[in-house]
Design an enzyme around this catalytic site. Sequence first.
Site, PDB file in Angstrom:
ATOM      1  N   THR A 228      -3.397  -7.175  -0.188  1.00  0.00           N
ATOM      2  CA  THR A 228      -2.177  -7.935   0.049  1.00  0.00           C
ATOM      3  C   THR A 228      -1.944  -8.156   1.530  1.00  0.00           C
ATOM      4  OG1 THR A 228      -1.210  -6.973  -1.956  1.00  0.00           O
ATOM      5  CG2 THR A 228       0.297  -8.008  -0.410  1.00  0.00           C
TER       6      THR A 228
ATOM      7  N   VAL B  33       7.504  -2.576  -0.368  1.00  0.00           N
ATOM      8  CA  VAL B  33       6.383  -1.873  -0.988  1.00  0.00           C
ATOM      9  C   VAL B  33       5.346  -2.897  -1.422  1.00  0.00           C
ATOM     10  CG1 VAL B  33       5.659  -0.347  -2.854  1.00  0.00           C
ATOM     11  CG2 VAL B  33       7.917  -0.040  -1.802  1.00  0.00           C
ATOM     12  N   PHE B  34       4.098  -2.738  -0.973  1.00  0.00           N
ATOM     13  CA  PHE B  34       3.008  -3.616  -1.356  1.00  0.00           C
ATOM     14  C   PHE B  34       2.197  -2.920  -2.432  1.00  0.00           C
ATOM     15  CE2 PHE B  34       4.209  -4.851   2.905  1.00  0.00           C
ATOM     16  CZ  PHE B  34       4.256  -6.234   2.804  1.00  0.00           C
ATOM     17  N   ASP B  35       1.897  -3.642  -3.507  1.00  0.00           N
ATOM     18  CA  ASP B  35       1.389  -3.005  -4.711  1.00  0.00           C
ATOM     19  C   ASP B  35      -0.126  -2.896  -4.806  1.00  0.00           C
ATOM     20  OD1 ASP B  35       0.944  -5.696  -4.975  1.00  0.00           O
ATOM     21  OD2 ASP B  35       1.308  -5.731  -7.125  1.00  0.00           O
ATOM     22  N   LYS B  36      -0.877  -3.568  -3.944  1.00  0.00           N
ATOM     23  CA  LYS B  36      -2.323  -3.527  -4.160  1.00  0.00           C
ATOM     24  C   LYS B  36      -3.078  -3.740  -2.854  1.00  0.00           C
ATOM     25  CE  LYS B  36      -4.129  -7.029  -6.241  1.00  0.00           C
ATOM     26  NZ  LYS B  36      -4.432  -8.078  -7.213  1.00  0.00           N
TER      27      LYS B  36
END
Length: 267
Positions: free
Chosen positions: A212, A206-209
């Site tokens: 990225t 999961v990439f948060d922003k």
Amino acid sequence: LRVRKLTDEHGPWEMEGFIELDELSEGQRIIIPEGEEVPADVEVLDEAVSVSEAVISGEPRPQLKRLGSTVLAGSVVVEGALHARVLRPPESSAHAQVGQQILDVVRGQSERVVAADRIASVFVVGILAVSALTVLVHFLLSGATSMMNPAVWLPAIAVLVVACPCAFSIAASASMGTTAVRLVTDGVLLRNPRALEDAAFADVVVFDKTGTLTMGDMDVHDIDVSSGDEERASEMLGVLHTLEEASRHPMAAAIRRHLVSRGVDPV
């Protein structure tokens, strides 16, 4: 870096000249021009300035820094000159602390590396025992009259060379260090060696922003010159290239890259 020092020895604050990075100290006033990297953690002293902190936060979009704001080392001045006071010199900056974290990871040992070292230490004892047994067997079977006979020792030496656990022990540490350095060059900071080992068992990432998974650099897809005359359109693009040639703004850099790819030269 083109960083100027400010002095008030002769009245109002004036630019004294360029300063070496190792001469920067806490409390000094400096001016960092547009397009340059901030060499130390600093405090903004005057008007707002646009700064990219992508190297620290991963956020590709420039941030507006106003009077009293803190700008971390490694940031890049995108628009305007940064008039600032040094809070922490380069060797004590947040950027330097990130570098130290990288060194700690490279020097550190994960559970698997420690396990490899333990296995190697036991393996060494076993190899020595096998080598000693090899010497004894060849002495008894070769009919040699002396233990100094090369026919007795050469097989044992071959066992030591072939089965030496050095490669097994070194490979684990070397691979971890090489991987950590490679990740940094790709913009990924590894804080815990175990996370890298556990990544092999990950099913979901999961990439948060935003930003990225992107480069964070502006890019020009196309420039449409509304002119029926190709020669006139080419001239206009050349003028555009000339106008953007001296600018350090990210948009100007993107335009220049696009024009160069199209073979357009400044006029």
